[in-house]
Write a protein that holds these residues in place. Structure first.
Motif, short mmCIF file in Angstrom:
data_model
loop_
_atom_site.label_atom_id
_atom_site.label_comp_id
_atom_site.label_asym_id
_atom_site.label_seq_id
_atom_site.Cartn_x
_atom_site.Cartn_y
_atom_site.Cartn_z
N ASP A 107 0.86 -1.18 0.00
CA ASP A 107 0.00 0.00 0.00
C ASP A 107 0.90 1.23 0.00
O ASP A 107 1.32 1.73 1.06
N GLY A 108 1.24 1.72 -1.20
CA GLY A 108 2.14 2.86 -1.31
C GLY A 108 3.53 2.47 -0.87
O GLY A 108 4.18 1.59 -1.45
N ASP A 109 3.99 3.13 0.19
CA ASP A 109 5.31 2.82 0.73
C ASP A 109 5.21 1.94 1.96
O ASP A 109 6.16 1.85 2.75
N ARG A 110 4.09 1.27 2.14
CA ARG A 110 3.89 0.40 3.30
C ARG A 110 3.60 -1.03 2.84
O ARG A 110 3.08 -1.25 1.75
N ILE A 111 3.92 -1.95 3.74
CA ILE A 111 3.62 -3.37 3.52
C ILE A 111 2.67 -3.79 4.63
O ILE A 111 3.04 -3.76 5.82
N LEU A 112 1.48 -4.18 4.28
CA LEU A 112 0.45 -4.51 5.24
C LEU A 112 0.10 -6.00 5.15
O LEU A 112 0.33 -6.66 4.12
N TYR A 113 -0.49 -6.48 6.24
CA TYR A 113 -0.98 -7.85 6.24
C TYR A 113 -2.26 -7.94 5.41
O TYR A 113 -3.19 -7.12 5.57
N GLY A 114 -2.32 -8.94 4.56
CA GLY A 114 -3.54 -9.14 3.79
C GLY A 114 -4.66 -9.68 4.65
O GLY A 114 -5.84 -9.46 4.35
N SER A 137 10.51 -15.84 -0.32
CA SER A 137 11.69 -15.06 0.02
C SER A 137 11.43 -14.19 1.25
O SER A 137 10.30 -13.72 1.49
N ASN A 138 12.48 -13.99 2.04
CA ASN A 138 12.37 -13.12 3.21
C ASN A 138 12.79 -11.68 2.92
O ASN A 138 12.89 -10.86 3.84
N ASP A 139 13.04 -11.37 1.65
CA ASP A 139 13.38 -10.01 1.25
C ASP A 139 12.08 -9.26 0.96
O ASP A 139 11.60 -9.22 -0.18
N LEU A 140 11.50 -8.68 2.00
CA LEU A 140 10.20 -8.02 1.83
C LEU A 140 10.29 -6.81 0.90
O LEU A 140 9.39 -6.58 0.07
N ILE A 141 11.36 -6.03 1.02
CA ILE A 141 11.49 -4.84 0.19
C ILE A 141 11.60 -5.23 -1.28
O ILE A 141 10.96 -4.65 -2.16
N GLY A 142 12.41 -6.22 -1.55
CA GLY A 142 12.56 -6.67 -2.93
C GLY A 142 11.27 -7.22 -3.50
O GLY A 142 10.93 -6.95 -4.67
N GLU A 143 10.53 -7.98 -2.71
CA GLU A 143 9.25 -8.51 -3.19
C GLU A 143 8.24 -7.40 -3.40
O GLU A 143 7.45 -7.44 -4.35
N ALA A 144 8.24 -6.41 -2.50
CA ALA A 144 7.30 -5.30 -2.66
C ALA A 144 7.60 -4.51 -3.92
O ALA A 144 6.68 -4.09 -4.65
N ARG A 145 8.85 -4.30 -4.24
CA ARG A 145 9.21 -3.60 -5.47
C ARG A 145 8.84 -4.44 -6.69
O ARG A 145 8.49 -3.90 -7.75
N ARG A 146 8.94 -5.74 -6.57
CA ARG A 146 8.64 -6.61 -7.70
C ARG A 146 7.16 -6.58 -8.05
O ARG A 146 6.79 -6.52 -9.23
N VAL A 147 6.28 -6.65 -7.02
CA VAL A 147 4.85 -6.69 -7.30
C VAL A 147 4.25 -5.30 -7.51
O VAL A 147 3.18 -5.17 -8.13
N ASP A 155 2.80 -1.30 -6.35
CA ASP A 155 1.76 -0.79 -5.46
C ASP A 155 0.46 -1.54 -5.69
O ASP A 155 0.01 -1.75 -6.82
N GLY A 156 -0.14 -2.00 -4.56
CA GLY A 156 -1.37 -2.78 -4.63
C GLY A 156 -1.15 -4.26 -4.88
O GLY A 156 -2.13 -5.02 -4.91
N GLY A 157 0.07 -4.67 -5.07
CA GLY A 157 0.36 -6.08 -5.33
C GLY A 157 0.34 -6.92 -4.06
O GLY A 157 0.45 -6.42 -2.94
N HIS A 158 0.22 -8.23 -4.24
CA HIS A 158 0.16 -9.17 -3.12
C HIS A 158 1.33 -10.16 -3.25
O HIS A 158 1.69 -10.58 -4.36
N PHE A 159 1.86 -10.56 -2.13
CA PHE A 159 2.90 -11.61 -2.09
C PHE A 159 2.86 -12.24 -0.71
O PHE A 159 2.17 -11.75 0.20
N ASP A 160 3.58 -13.33 -0.56
CA ASP A 160 3.58 -14.10 0.69
C ASP A 160 4.86 -13.82 1.46
O ASP A 160 5.95 -13.71 0.88
#
Length: 248
Positions: free
Chosen positions: A84-91, A158-168, A170-175
């Motif tokens: 969510d923008g520059d944040r990573i939230l729990y789905g 992967s445990n690289d949350l920042i990398g996964e967030a950049r990959r998906v 804004d608004g993307g989902h990952f585990d």
């Protein structure tokens, strides 16, 4: 003054019997060798089979740990995350996926512990098990459980949350990556293996013959038959005429 029950000094004849020219003692151990009591093998030869059995169980447990890691990475529930923008939230903020990952690890460890203990018991049942089996199951179960935890984390998301967030984006989902919240789950495998081994050994283990009771009659040799190990000669048993032979 002599202490009571003190054996007398050896006679001169006895002292001479131990001299250089004396006859060899038939009860002495072989020259240049150490007599082994009760036919016991050297300590190294007795320990080598035990070490082999314990090492084999540890290696088999490590292989089972690889299977456990793959099952855990596949079956453990994943924690969904959303960008969510520059944040990573729990789905699912109220989800129990973290606790579910621990529960799955415990259940798989319980099953693997039962299987490894059963396999080790069946393989070593003929020889009667031993401390090597219990030690191998304990050490192998602990190492296999730790390996399953480490490798399962690597096989999972992967445990690289920042990398996964950049990959998906804004608004993307990952585990999120899977992990253990309670490290006590690592002890489930070795503890289950030891309990199952104890139960199997008590129910189906190799038994030793019980000694005869103290009131059991002792088998007596027939009259005229010398006891086992007695030297043969004219002094044992009655003669053919019914009279006991002896020196005249």
């Amino acid at each position: 003054m002599t202490v009571p029950n003190t054996p007398p000094d050896p006679a001169p004849a006895d002292a001479q019997a131990t001299g250089p020219g004396a006859a060899p003692d038939p009860f002495a151990p072989p020259h240049g060798a150490t007599a082994l009591r009760d036919g016991a093998a050297p300590l190294g030869q007795r320990l080598l089979p035990e070490v082999r059995i314990g090492a084999g169980i540890v290696v088999a447990s490590l292989v089972a740990g690889l299977v456990m890691a793959a099952l855990w990475a596949w079956l453990a529930p994943k924690v969904p995350l959303v960008v969510d923008g520059d944040r990573i939230l729990y789905g699912d903020p109220e989800g129990e996926q973290r606790a579910g990952a621990d529960a799955v690890f415990v259940l798989i460890g319980l099953g693997v512990g039962i299987v490894t203990a059963l396999g080790a018991f069946l393989v070593t049942r003929r020889r009667g098990g031993g401390i090597a089996v219990a030690t191998g199951l304990t050490v192998g179960g602990l190492l296999g459980s730790i390996g399953a935890w480490r490798i399962g984390r690597w096989l999972g998301p992967s445990n690289d949350l920042i990398g996964e967030a950049r990959r998906v984006g804004d608004g993307g989902h990952f585990d999120a990556s899977i992990d253990l919240g309670a490290l006590g789950a690592l002890l489930v495998w070795p503890m289950a293996a030891m309990v199952v081994l104890l139960l199997l050994s008590a129910a189906f283990g190799k038994r030793e013959e019980d000694p005869p009771p103290y009131w059991a009659p002792v088998a007596q040799a027939p009259v005229g038959v010398p006891p086992a190990g007695a030297p043969a000669g004219p002094w044992n048993g009655p003669s053919a005429g019914g009279f006991e032979a002896g020196p005249k």
